[in-house]
Scaffold this active site. Structure first.
Site, PDB file in Angstrom:
ATOM      1  N   LYS A  14     -92.479 -21.290 -22.602  1.00  0.00           N
ATOM      2  CA  LYS A  14     -93.635 -20.540 -22.074  1.00  0.00           C
ATOM      3  C   LYS A  14     -93.719 -19.164 -22.740  1.00  0.00           C
ATOM      4  O   LYS A  14     -94.803 -18.679 -23.063  1.00  0.00           O
ATOM      5  CB  LYS A  14     -93.495 -20.337 -20.561  1.00  0.00           C
ATOM      6  CG  LYS A  14     -93.880 -21.557 -19.735  1.00  0.00           C
ATOM      7  CD  LYS A  14     -93.563 -21.278 -18.276  1.00  0.00           C
ATOM      8  CE  LYS A  14     -93.707 -22.496 -17.404  1.00  0.00           C
ATOM      9  NZ  LYS A  14     -94.779 -22.397 -16.434  1.00  0.00           N
ATOM     10  N   THR A  65     -82.433 -26.359 -11.302  1.00  0.00           N
ATOM     11  CA  THR A  65     -82.078 -25.413 -12.371  1.00  0.00           C
ATOM     12  C   THR A  65     -80.663 -24.847 -12.190  1.00  0.00           C
ATOM     13  O   THR A  65     -80.345 -23.790 -12.715  1.00  0.00           O
ATOM     14  CB  THR A  65     -83.104 -24.265 -12.468  1.00  0.00           C
ATOM     15  OG1 THR A  65     -83.106 -23.535 -11.241  1.00  0.00           O
ATOM     16  CG2 THR A  65     -84.504 -24.780 -12.732  1.00  0.00           C
ATOM     17  N   SER A  86     -82.723 -11.301 -14.550  1.00  0.00           N
ATOM     18  CA  SER A  86     -83.616 -10.942 -13.446  1.00  0.00           C
ATOM     19  C   SER A  86     -83.191  -9.617 -12.833  1.00  0.00           C
ATOM     20  O   SER A  86     -82.051  -9.194 -12.935  1.00  0.00           O
ATOM     21  CB  SER A  86     -83.580 -12.022 -12.378  1.00  0.00           C
ATOM     22  OG  SER A  86     -84.113 -13.206 -12.884  1.00  0.00           O
ATOM     23  N   GLU A 146     -72.413 -13.098 -13.262  1.00  0.00           N
ATOM     24  CA  GLU A 146     -73.171 -12.862 -12.037  1.00  0.00           C
ATOM     25  C   GLU A 146     -72.413 -13.437 -10.853  1.00  0.00           C
ATOM     26  O   GLU A 146     -72.639 -13.037  -9.723  1.00  0.00           O
ATOM     27  CB  GLU A 146     -74.561 -13.528 -12.155  1.00  0.00           C
ATOM     28  CG  GLU A 146     -75.523 -13.260 -11.012  1.00  0.00           C
ATOM     29  CD  GLU A 146     -75.367 -14.211  -9.823  1.00  0.00           C
ATOM     30  OE1 GLU A 146     -75.996 -13.961  -8.792  1.00  0.00           O
ATOM     31  OE2 GLU A 146     -74.610 -15.199  -9.910  1.00  0.00           O
ATOM     32  N   HIS A 182     -83.090 -16.917 -23.530  1.00  0.00           N
ATOM     33  CA  HIS A 182     -82.372 -17.178 -22.278  1.00  0.00           C
ATOM     34  C   HIS A 182     -83.058 -18.357 -21.599  1.00  0.00           C
ATOM     35  O   HIS A 182     -84.286 -18.369 -21.449  1.00  0.00           O
ATOM     36  CB  HIS A 182     -82.428 -15.941 -21.372  1.00  0.00           C
ATOM     37  CG  HIS A 182     -82.003 -16.223 -19.968  1.00  0.00           C
ATOM     38  ND1 HIS A 182     -80.791 -16.806 -19.683  1.00  0.00           N
ATOM     39  CD2 HIS A 182     -82.633 -16.049 -18.772  1.00  0.00           C
ATOM     40  CE1 HIS A 182     -80.685 -16.954 -18.377  1.00  0.00           C
ATOM     41  NE2 HIS A 182     -81.787 -16.511 -17.795  1.00  0.00           N
ATOM     42  N   ASN A 219     -78.426 -24.154 -16.137  1.00  0.00           N
ATOM     43  CA  ASN A 219     -78.315 -22.702 -16.276  1.00  0.00           C
ATOM     44  C   ASN A 219     -76.855 -22.266 -16.225  1.00  0.00           C
ATOM     45  O   ASN A 219     -76.081 -22.774 -15.398  1.00  0.00           O
ATOM     46  CB  ASN A 219     -79.098 -22.023 -15.140  1.00  0.00           C
ATOM     47  CG  ASN A 219     -79.403 -20.563 -15.431  1.00  0.00           C
ATOM     48  OD1 ASN A 219     -78.978 -20.014 -16.442  1.00  0.00           O
ATOM     49  ND2 ASN A 219     -80.151 -19.936 -14.544  1.00  0.00           N
ATOM     50  N   CYS A 232     -78.471 -12.343 -15.561  1.00  0.00           N
ATOM     51  CA  CYS A 232     -78.207 -13.146 -16.767  1.00  0.00           C
ATOM     52  C   CYS A 232     -78.163 -12.303 -18.037  1.00  0.00           C
ATOM     53  O   CYS A 232     -77.910 -12.832 -19.117  1.00  0.00           O
ATOM     54  CB  CYS A 232     -79.266 -14.239 -16.901  1.00  0.00           C
ATOM     55  SG  CYS A 232     -79.403 -15.262 -15.439  1.00  0.00           S
TER      56      CYS A 232
END
Ligand code: COA
Length: 385
Positions: A242, A152, A308, A79, A233, A275, A111
């Site tokens: 989550k 992050t 994303s 990216e 990821h 990240n 990503c």
């Protein structure tokens, strides 16, 4: 024919920032970073490193002379690429002394691109028997000083060699995937920091995981009981948790305990690095393979890749006989432990010292003979050693 990940390696910079110190400087409760977001440290990338040097430094750990003969294709996923035209794979080909009789290409979709690269590599090997493909996923995650995304950040590279009869894991032909235009994270071509709506991103990530999990079960006939672990990821470790929490109750009590333990194993390296966009899901896989005590050959792991924008893919791999012998677990743990700690002041200075202006002839030589380095600009050209 079995095709998959034959070799796997990771590289990140020599500098690390303690996020408790960052929290204190930013006036935030450190528990927000370490518990609420799930990050302890982040790699700080100096101006003599970029995606090319990190990718080449990761790949240098696994390339041998047989690979030099057999690598037919170099796929570079990023990216945070360093040129709008020229592929980073070309720089890597030269730095690693790989054959010029190979294809070199750079690919992008936030990503997710590392996973697309891996799938392309598998299909390429299926059509070119005996050939090997080098896949590199390398990124620097930059959100900016004093921004919500700052905690992050991170950076590093994962390199993988995809071949027939792989020693670590076969890539199974069971992918499910989806993509949809969403404004959760993007980076206009004139910006060095991403624009992100982190809360929207979390929602889409969770939704795409759940949708693909249902689709995966329908198409494959498999259930959660078929898996020894999951790799997600991880832009930050809480995100994978989550998503996983949405399905964990599908497992019976004992396997549920094992899956949760292995989820923690899959987060350990990311907690220390932060990240790395395209490489994050494969750092999570490396972490799982390095820390899980109970994985055995023949077992399957699920891999959830998300980029994303947004695109996601869920698939499985099958562990091969003696796979653990080929996983650089101790080497990676040692390299992370040996990093030099920087203060918040030093981190801010390093963050602001990136050599982004190609119009200036500038040199950034750093005394380190062991690793590839970005030396600066000369007449608009990036120079490496
Ligand atoms: N102790 C423990 N937990 C705490 C806390 C404290 N003192 N204070 C807050 N928290 C928890 C919150 O409850 C929340 O947990 P939850 O998400 O489980 O509810 C978590 O910490 C984060 O708090 P939040 O207020 O949402 O943080 P934020 O608005 O600063 O944003 C991110 C956090 C992760 C969304 C932000 O850093 C970001 O956008 N990062 C980039 C993410 C990204 O890269 N996305 C795209 C790639 S996929």
């Amino acid at each position: 024919m079995a095709i998959g990940i034959d070799k796997l390696s990771f590289y990140t910079s020599e500098y690390v920032l303690d996020l408790v110190e960052l929290a204190q400087r930013r006036g935030v409760d450190p528990n927000k970073y370490t518990i609420g977001i799930g990050q302890d440290k982040q790699s700080v990338i100096p101006n003599y490193e970029d995606v090319v040097t990190m990718g080449a430094n990761a790949a240098a750990k696994i390339i041998d002379n047989d690979d030099r003969q057999q690598i037919d294709l170099i796929i570079f996923a990023t990216e945070s690429g360093i040129d709008n035209s020229k592929s980073s794979a070309l720089y890597v080909q030269k730095l690693l002394n790989l054959s010029e009789f190979s294809r070199t290409i750079e690919i992008k979709q936030a990503c997710y691109a590392g996973t697309f690269g891996l799938m392309q590599a598998r299909d390429y090997v299926a059509n070119h028997s005996g050939k090997r493909v080098l896949v590199i996923a390398s990124d620097i995650a930059r959100y900016g000083l004093n921004t919500p995304g700052e905690v992050t950040q991170g950076g590093g590279a994962v390199a993988m060699i995809v071949s027939e009869s792989p020693r670590i894991a076969t890539i199974n032909s069971d992918s499910v995937y989806m993509s949809r235009d969403v404004a959760d994270f993007w980076r206009p071509i004139d910006r060095t920091e991403a624009i992100v709506d982190g809360h929207l991103s979390t929602d889409i990530y969770k939704e795409m995981f759940l949708t693909l999990w249902q689709r995966y079960k329908e198409q494959s006939g498999r259930t959660i009981a078929d898996f020894a672990g999951f790799s997600f990821h991880l832009p930050y470790t809480k995100m994978g948790k989550k998503a996983f929490d949405q399905i964990i109750d599908e497992a019976d009590e004992i396997p549920q305990g094992r899956l949760l333990k292995n989820l923690k194993a899959s987060q350990k390296f990311s907690r220390q690095v932060g990240n790395l966009y395209t490489g994050s899901v494969y750092l999570s896989l490396l972490s799982l393979l390095s820390y899980a005590q109970d994985l055995v050959a023949g077992e399957q792991l699920a891999i959830f890749s998300y980029g994303s924008g947004a695109e996601a893919e869920l698939y499985s791999i099958t562990l091969q006989e003696n796979f653990f012998k080929y996983v650089p677990a101790n080497e990676t743990k040692k390299e992370l432990a040996d990093r030099k700690k920087v203060s918040v002041d030093q981190y801010e200075q390093i963050f602001n010292s990136q050599l982004l202006d190609s119009h200036e002839n500038v040199s950034s030589d750093h005394p380190d003979a062991d690793h590839f380095q970005f030396l600066g600009w000369q007449n608009g050209e990036r120079r490496y050693k």
